[in-house]
Write a protein that holds these residues in place. Structure first.
Motif, PDB file in Angstrom:
ATOM      1  N   LEU A 135       0.803  -1.222   0.000  1.00  0.00           N
ATOM      2  CA  LEU A 135       0.000   0.000   0.000  1.00  0.00           C
ATOM      3  C   LEU A 135       0.837   1.274   0.000  1.00  0.00           C
ATOM      4  CD1 LEU A 135      -2.931  -1.007   2.378  1.00  0.00           C
ATOM      5  CD2 LEU A 135      -2.923  -0.858  -0.115  1.00  0.00           C
ATOM      6  N   SER A 136       2.050   1.175  -0.511  1.00  0.00           N
ATOM      7  CA  SER A 136       2.886   2.365  -0.619  1.00  0.00           C
ATOM      8  C   SER A 136       2.751   3.038  -1.981  1.00  0.00           C
ATOM      9  CB  SER A 136       4.357   1.996  -0.367  1.00  0.00           C
ATOM     10  OG  SER A 136       4.831   1.104  -1.371  1.00  0.00           O
ATOM     11  N   THR A 137       2.127   2.382  -2.959  1.00  0.00           N
ATOM     12  CA  THR A 137       1.905   2.991  -4.263  1.00  0.00           C
ATOM     13  C   THR A 137       0.458   2.796  -4.687  1.00  0.00           C
ATOM     14  OG1 THR A 137       2.421   1.073  -5.672  1.00  0.00           O
ATOM     15  CG2 THR A 137       4.275   2.397  -4.888  1.00  0.00           C
ATOM     16  N   GLU A 190      11.611  -5.374  -0.801  1.00  0.00           N
ATOM     17  CA  GLU A 190      11.498  -5.256   0.643  1.00  0.00           C
ATOM     18  C   GLU A 190      10.250  -4.431   0.949  1.00  0.00           C
ATOM     19  OE1 GLU A 190      14.132  -4.015   4.578  1.00  0.00           O
ATOM     20  OE2 GLU A 190      14.924  -3.708   2.563  1.00  0.00           O
ATOM     21  N   PRO A 191       9.186  -5.048   1.420  1.00  0.00           N
ATOM     22  CA  PRO A 191       7.944  -4.310   1.672  1.00  0.00           C
ATOM     23  C   PRO A 191       8.153  -3.167   2.661  1.00  0.00           C
ATOM     24  CG  PRO A 191       7.602  -6.691   1.819  1.00  0.00           C
ATOM     25  CD  PRO A 191       9.079  -6.478   1.754  1.00  0.00           C
ATOM     26  N   GLU A 192       7.461  -2.060   2.420  1.00  0.00           N
ATOM     27  CA  GLU A 192       7.523  -0.918   3.322  1.00  0.00           C
ATOM     28  C   GLU A 192       6.493  -1.080   4.433  1.00  0.00           C
ATOM     29  OE1 GLU A 192       7.376   2.875   1.428  1.00  0.00           O
ATOM     30  OE2 GLU A 192       8.549   2.206  -0.309  1.00  0.00           O
ATOM     31  N   ARG A 289      -5.999   2.204   4.354  1.00  0.00           N
ATOM     32  CA  ARG A 289      -5.356   3.269   3.580  1.00  0.00           C
ATOM     33  C   ARG A 289      -6.423   3.908   2.704  1.00  0.00           C
ATOM     34  NH1 ARG A 289      -1.417   6.137   3.757  1.00  0.00           N
ATOM     35  NH2 ARG A 289      -0.250   5.673   1.862  1.00  0.00           N
ATOM     36  N   LEU A 290      -6.472   5.246   2.683  1.00  0.00           N
ATOM     37  CA  LEU A 290      -7.433   5.996   1.905  1.00  0.00           C
ATOM     38  C   LEU A 290      -6.697   6.873   0.901  1.00  0.00           C
ATOM     39  CD1 LEU A 290      -9.051   5.175   4.518  1.00  0.00           C
ATOM     40  CD2 LEU A 290     -10.362   7.287   4.188  1.00  0.00           C
ATOM     41  N   PHE A 291      -7.203   6.918  -0.336  1.00  0.00           N
ATOM     42  CA  PHE A 291      -6.601   7.716  -1.405  1.00  0.00           C
ATOM     43  C   PHE A 291      -7.681   8.591  -2.032  1.00  0.00           C
ATOM     44  CE2 PHE A 291      -4.172   3.828  -0.968  1.00  0.00           C
ATOM     45  CZ  PHE A 291      -2.858   4.271  -0.942  1.00  0.00           C
ATOM     46  N   ALA A 321       2.957   8.131   0.624  1.00  0.00           N
ATOM     47  CA  ALA A 321       2.972   7.047  -0.345  1.00  0.00           C
ATOM     48  C   ALA A 321       3.281   7.588  -1.721  1.00  0.00           C
ATOM     49  CB  ALA A 321       1.619   6.340  -0.359  1.00  0.00           C
ATOM     50  N   THR A 322       3.776   6.719  -2.593  1.00  0.00           N
ATOM     51  CA  THR A 322       3.954   7.082  -3.981  1.00  0.00           C
ATOM     52  C   THR A 322       2.637   6.853  -4.699  1.00  0.00           C
ATOM     53  OG1 THR A 322       6.265   6.407  -3.937  1.00  0.00           O
ATOM     54  CG2 THR A 322       5.222   6.610  -6.100  1.00  0.00           C
ATOM     55  N   THR A 323       2.052   7.907  -5.251  1.00  0.00           N
ATOM     56  CA  THR A 323       0.815   7.783  -6.001  1.00  0.00           C
ATOM     57  C   THR A 323       1.100   8.162  -7.439  1.00  0.00           C
ATOM     58  OG1 THR A 323       0.073  10.060  -5.670  1.00  0.00           O
ATOM     59  CG2 THR A 323      -0.454   8.477  -3.947  1.00  0.00           C
TER      60      THR A 323
END
Length: 334
Positions: A135-137, A190-192, A289-291, A321-323
């Motif tokens: 869920l970082s991107t 490597e998961p964040e 996580r909300l975007f 996060a990287t979006t």
């Protein structure tokens, strides 16, 4: 994880992904009670002790019927690569991190042929959401279809790892569907860690604050306020027929929910900011996580948050996060 691992071995240990269709207004997600039915088409196994998932949001009678059928079948949208005779097939086999990829896929119908007829939903015939499993991107894009039914869109996957793609669409004359497929980007991975809980997000000089709590099992009102340089933004621009689009993903299994705000541009009562109000129901406690996609000055931006369903301590987020970042009306990143 202290040392990177190869993506191939990482994928084997992943939990199942749950999905939901694009929708508008208030959303109520039923809880899946049958682990067997939830895994019948994917072969994946839910996280231990987890039998809940979000259902497809509803925007019309057609969407309502689809959600009702999902509730009856205990099968949330996006969990399956095939549903109601329709199958999502990725045609892209090699993806390298950091390099633009021409992501191609088809949706085949009950007759085994690629579907070429689609209904327009929220200004587009196809909505594609792509997220990394940590869920970082996050990316929300809109592919283009060739005459043979092949969809394609340029996507840059920023790092190696495992991803999930959700295709939201409605075949002509049929019910709305969300099909999901897993994607792998080769390389050491490597998961964040999940970003800490936060109610504030900054992007391109804009600050978005979130007010409201996620309460499992009941409708929750979430208000997102957009400001720039300390001043409220009161001239948000319509994007895909709304002033904002919100995607929520449950952290432990990527259960997926896409909702739209109350009202719509031009209805004579919905203000163009700074507040955008959403109603959503989450199925369980846990981190989400909300975007939020919103458009201003001709550019779409994405703000991200972490909330805890049923546990709403607020802490500032320091590692965004990287979006997909700013993008044009077609949802393509710049």
């Amino acid at each position: 994880m202290n040392t990177p691992v190869k993506i191939g071995s990482y994928v084997l240990g992943l939990a199942v992904v749950f999905g939901g269709a694009l929708g508008a207004g208030k959303v109520v997600g039923p809880v899946a009670t049958s682990a067997t039915s939830a895994t019948s088409s994917t072969g994946a196994t839910p996280a231990p002790g987890d039998h809940s998932a979000m259902a497809a949001p509803t925007a019309s009678a057609k969407h309502d019927d689809h959600a009702t059928q999902q509730a009856a079948d205990h099968t949330p949208g996006g969990l399956q690569v095939s549903e109601n005779g329709y199958t999502l097939t990725s045609l892209t086999t090699k993806i390298r991190p950091g390099e633009p990829a021409d992501f191609r896929f088809t949706v085949t119908g009950p007759d085994g042929r690629p579907v070429t007829g689609y209904e327009v939903q929220h200004d587009k015939k196809m909505h594609l959401i792509v997220v990394s499993r940590d869920l970082s991107t996050f990316q929300h894009v809109h592919p283009e279809m060739a005459s043979d039914g092949t969809w394609s869109v340029k996507i840059t996957f920023p790092k190696a790892g495992a991803y999930r793609a959700f295709a939201d669409f409605a075949p002509t004359g049929g019910d709305a569907l969300t099909l999901g497929t897993d994607l792998s980007v080769a390389g050491d991975y490597e998961p964040e860690s999940l970003p800490p809980v936060t109610r504030t997000s900054t992007v391109d000089g804009y600050t978005v604050t979130l007010d409201g709590d996620l309460r499992p099992g009941r409708s929750s009102e979430l208000t997102l306020k957009v400001t720039k340089d300390g001043e409220p933004v009161t001239d948000l621009q319509p994007y895909l027929g709304a002033y904002g689009h919100l995607v929520a993903l449950r952290a432990n299994d990527l259960a997926y929910l896409h909702v739209h705000p109350d009202g719509e541009p031009g209805d004579g009562k919905t203000a163009a900011g700074p507040d955008i109000v959403f109603y959503a129901e989450v199925p369980s406690d846990g981190d989400y996580r909300l975007f939020l996609d919103f458009k201003h000055d001709g550019k779409v931006r994405t703000a991200d948050f972490t909330l805890g369903g049923g546990n709403q301590a607020a802490e500032p987020r320091r590692t965004p996060a990287t979006t997909s970042g700013g993008h044009d009306d077609d949802g393509h990143g710049h």
